[in-house]
Scaffold this active site. Structure first.
Site: not given
Ligand code: HMG
Ligand code: MG
Length: 302
Positions: A240, A15, A207
């Site tokens: 990230c 992931r 992490h």
């Molecule tokens: P948004 O644009 O604010 O939300 O995104 P929305 O509800 O308006 O949805 C926009 C579009 O996304 C729509 O599609 C939804 O259907 C779709 P469209 O109408 O444009 O075609 N959608 C989804 N599709 C699939 N699965 C879903 C989903 N939800 C909405 N669950 C949202 C909000 C949170 C979805 C977006 O900002 C997002 O996906 N962000 C992902 C961020 C991410 O994955 N970041 C990396 C992981 S975090 C990380 O790495 C840190 C960590 O490792 C810890 C560390 O290192 O500190 C954990």
């Molecule tokens: Mg991370």
């Protein structure tokens, strides 16, 4: 404080690693990778992420991947879920556990999940309720715990209040993410002290991204604080997408080597994980970032 005798490694390579790798992998590649990781003795694997494919295209096939991996009683296959929609997709793919993710700073929260910290916590409420009903445990992440790419220094109390909120809403464990890897050992200890004022230490995980080469030192500092769960990524894969320049998580091989040297049990086979790291690095056409994996052949171990 004495060191723990046992540590759980949470493998986040499939992931946190793959979400930031440029070379696309097929569903079958990912399935093979995840099962090979389980064969090394890892008991917890973050196998995918149910986020918007527009935001993180690398995680688009997570449903298919989780649906295809052969299940093992001794392995928890988990996934990130940012909202109820993601949770429902994850359940349909038969995940064992999900993780929600919040940030310690408002700027990172906006860039990463397009909402404020309080909005994100609100968004998790229906997810937590659905998870409780489905009896699916939830893990919580807090990002930017030791520094933010947009806001710089982050106060430990700021992290502690988000971690506390996640724990109180039902997260069984809260993983503290040094997303940009700027943390150092004393800051790490102060952070854990602040968080431990609200959450029992056995429910805190570390992490650490290795961007500044501090991850092992920070893990050692965390061990001294009584933390015994660490996230790591085989071959140091990843980074990230919303923290430019952030290198991957600390390599699982390197953490394991250090823990073995400290006499701490993990149940993971070092030789086997080195081989998995070498294979996935070749497949991704990138160098293996694990220092232990780089050193291993020259020591006549292979
Ligand atoms: P948004 O644009 O604010 O939300 O995104 P929305 O509800 O308006 O949805 C926009 C579009 O996304 C729509 O599609 C939804 O259907 C779709 P469209 O109408 O444009 O075609 N959608 C989804 N599709 C699939 N699965 C879903 C989903 N939800 C909405 N669950 C949202 C909000 C949170 C979805 C977006 O900002 C997002 O996906 N962000 C992902 C961020 C991410 O994955 N970041 C990396 C992981 S975090 C990380 O790495 C840190 C960590 O490792 C810890 C560390 O290192 O500190 C954990
Ligand atoms: Mg991370």
């Amino acid at each position: 404080m004495t060191l723990p005798t046992q540590v759980t490694l949470v493998e986040v390579g499939p992931r946190d690693g793959l979400q930031n790798e440029a070379t696309p992998l097929t569903v079958q590649d990912k399935v093979n990778f995840i099962r090979a990781l389980a064969d090394t003795g890892l008991s917890y694997i973050e196998a995918g992420s149910f986020v918007s494919p527009k935001w993180v295209p690398q995680m688009a096939g997570s449903g298919a991947v989780l649906g295809a991996i052969e299940r093992r009683e001794d392995v928890t296959d988990a996934a990130l879920t940012p909202n109820l929609r993601g949770f429902e997709d994850a359940i349909n793919a038969r995940v064992d556990e999900v993780a929600v993710f919040a940030a310690a700073t408002e700027s990172f929260s906006q860039k990463n999940i397009n909402c404020s910290i309080s909005e994100s916590l609100k968004r998790f409420e229906p997810l937590m309720a659905a998870a409780k009903k489905a009896k699916i445990p939830v893990r919580g992440y807090v990002s930017c715990v030791l520094g933010c790419p947009y806001e710089g220094a982050v106060a430990p109390e700021q992290v502690a209040s988000v971690a506390k909120a996640l724990y109180e809403m039902g997260c069984r464990e809260v993983s503290l993410g040094d997303t940009i890897g700027t943390g150092t050992p004393t800051a790490t200890r102060e952070l854990i002290e602040a968080v431990a004022a609200h959450i029992p230490r056995e429910h805190i995980a570390g992490h650490f991204h290795d961007t500044y080469g501090q991850a092992l030192a920070n893990i050692y500092a965390s061990l001294l604080e009584g933390v015994s769960v660490f996230d790591s990524s085989v071959a140091g894969l990843g980074g990230c997408p919303y923290a430019k320049g952030a290198s991957g998580n600390v390599a699982t091989e390197d953490v394991l080597y250090m823990l073995q040297g400290l006499g701490i049990e993990t149940g993971v086979d070092l030789e086997a994980i080195i081989q998995v790291g070498n294979r996935i690095s070749q497949r991704l056409r990138r160098p293996n970032s694990s220092r232990v994996a780089q050193a291993w052949p020259t020591k006549g171990h292979q």
